[in-house]
Design an enzyme around this catalytic site. Structure first.
Site, PDB file in Angstrom:
ATOM      1  CD  GLU A 110      -1.086  -5.043  14.972  1.00  0.00           C
ATOM      2  OE1 GLU A 110      -1.116  -4.382  13.816  1.00  0.00           O
ATOM      3  OE2 GLU A 110      -1.991  -5.066  15.656  1.00  0.00           O
TER       4      GLU A 110
ATOM      5  NE  ARG B  59      -2.266  -1.754   3.484  1.00  0.00           N
ATOM      6  CZ  ARG B  59      -2.294  -2.966   3.652  1.00  0.00           C
ATOM      7  NH1 ARG B  59      -3.051  -3.948   3.189  1.00  0.00           N
ATOM      8  NH2 ARG B  59      -1.821  -3.452   4.750  1.00  0.00           N
TER       9      ARG B  59
HETATM   10  P1  AMP Z   1       3.943  -2.429  12.152  1.00  0.00           P
HETATM   11  O1  AMP Z   1       5.127  -2.893  11.483  1.00  0.00           O
HETATM   12  O2  AMP Z   1       3.507  -3.144  13.235  1.00  0.00           O
HETATM   13  O3  AMP Z   1       3.776  -0.988  12.301  1.00  0.00           O
HETATM   14  O4  AMP Z   1       2.810  -2.701  11.105  1.00  0.00           O
HETATM   15  C1  AMP Z   1       2.483  -2.094   9.891  1.00  0.00           C
HETATM   16  C2  AMP Z   1       2.288  -2.579   8.516  1.00  0.00           C
HETATM   17  O5  AMP Z   1       1.299  -3.761   8.911  1.00  0.00           O
HETATM   18  C3  AMP Z   1       1.822  -1.600   7.515  1.00  0.00           C
HETATM   19  O6  AMP Z   1       2.516  -2.057   6.414  1.00  0.00           O
HETATM   20  C4  AMP Z   1       0.271  -1.876   7.575  1.00  0.00           C
HETATM   21  O7  AMP Z   1      -0.227  -2.153   6.395  1.00  0.00           O
HETATM   22  C5  AMP Z   1       0.193  -3.279   8.244  1.00  0.00           C
HETATM   23  N1  AMP Z   1      -0.782  -3.302   9.377  1.00  0.00           N
HETATM   24  C6  AMP Z   1      -0.384  -3.739  10.817  1.00  0.00           C
HETATM   25  N2  AMP Z   1      -1.318  -3.566  11.605  1.00  0.00           N
HETATM   26  C7  AMP Z   1      -2.739  -3.464  10.686  1.00  0.00           C
HETATM   27  C8  AMP Z   1      -3.975  -3.076  11.050  1.00  0.00           C
HETATM   28  N3  AMP Z   1      -4.585  -3.112  12.007  1.00  0.00           N
HETATM   29  N4  AMP Z   1      -4.723  -2.539   9.720  1.00  0.00           N
HETATM   30  C9  AMP Z   1      -4.489  -2.638   8.614  1.00  0.00           C
HETATM   31  N5  AMP Z   1      -2.840  -2.778   8.437  1.00  0.00           N
HETATM   32  C10 AMP Z   1      -2.104  -2.953   9.352  1.00  0.00           C
END
Ligand code: AMP
Length: 179
Positions: A99, A62
Site C-alpha cells: 500500500e 506481525r
Molecule cells: P497490502 O499488501 O496492501 O495488503 O498490505 C498489507 C501489509 O501491510 C500487511 O502486512 C499489513 O501489516 C500492512 N498494512 C497495510 N496497510 C495497513 C494499515 N492501514 N494498518 C496497518 N497495517 C497495514
C-alpha cells in the site's frame, strides 16, 4: 456481532502513520489482551479445525506472532516469509507491491514440500499485494494454499477479493472502511 464488536475495540487506530493519510490499524493492543489474542487465533482457524494442515506460513513481522500461535493450534509446522536477505539457506524470492511501497520477500526453498497443505497468515489485508506475492511464492515451490487468514480486512482496497480471484479462500475477523 458482539464478538466482532468486542474484538474490533481492541484494535488501536493511529492516524497519519507511517505517512499522512494512512489510518494505521495497530493490532499490538489486541495481542496484549489475553482474551482477544486467544479468540482471534481460535476464530481464524475455525473453518479448518477438522482438516489436515501441514504448514502455516506467516508474513514478517506481525504474521509471525499470529502464525506461530495458529500453527500450534492446528498442530502444523511454521514457515516464515521474510524481507529479502534475512534467511540463511537457499531461498525463492518475489517482488511485490505494498500500500505504501515496493519490496521483495523470500522463503526457504525447502520450507514446504510439493502438495503440502498450507495456511497463510498475516495481521491485515489491504491492497493484497503482500499476500498475493506470498501465495505466488508458496505455489512456486508446489504448496497447496488452502486458505489465507487475516485479523483485519480493509475491503475498500480489494485485497481479499484479489486473493479469492486466485482461488484462495479468505478468512478475516473484522473490517474497517476506507484505508
Ligand atoms: P497490502 O499488501 O496492501 O495488503 O498490505 C498489507 C501489509 O501491510 C500487511 O502486512 C499489513 O501489516 C500492512 N498494512 C497495510 N496497510 C495497513 C494499515 N492501514 N494498518 C496497518 N497495517 C497495514
Amino acid at each position: 456481532m458482539t464478538f466482532d464488536h468486542d474484538l474490533k475495540a481492541t484494535v488501536r487506530t493511529i492516524p497519519d502513520y507511517p505517512k499522512k493519510g494512512i489510518l494505521f490499524r495497530d493490532i499490538t493492543t489486541l495481542l496484549a489482551d489475553a482474551r482477544a489474542f486467544r479468540r482471534s487465533v481460535d476464530e481464524l482457524v475455525q473453518p479448518w479445525a477438522g482438516s489436515k494442515v501441514d504448514k502455516v506460513a506467516g508474513i514478517e513481522a506481525r504474521g509471525f506472532i499470529l502464525g506461530g500461535a495458529v500453527a500450534h493450534q492446528v498442530s502444523a509446522g511454521f514457515v516464515p516469509i521474510r524481507k529479502k536477505g534475512k534467511l540463511p539457506h537457499t531461498t525463492v524470492r518475489i517482488a511485490y507491491s505494498l500500500e505504501y511501497g515496493l519490496d521483495e520477500m523470500e522463503m526457504h526453498a525447502d520450507a514446504v514440500q510439493p502438495g503440502e497443505r498450507v495456511i497463510l497468515v498475516d495481521d491485515l489485508i489491504a491492497t493484497g499485494g503482500t499476500a498475493e506475492g506470498a501465495v505466488k511464492l508458496l505455489r512456486q515451490i508446489g504448496a497447496n494454499v488452502v486458505a489465507a487468514c487475516f485479523i483485519v480486512d480493509l475491503p475498500d482496497l480489494g485485497g481479499a477479493d484479489k486473493l479469492r480471484a486466485m482461488d484462495v479462500p479468505v478468512r478475516t475477523l473484522m473490517a474497517f472502511e476506507g484505508h
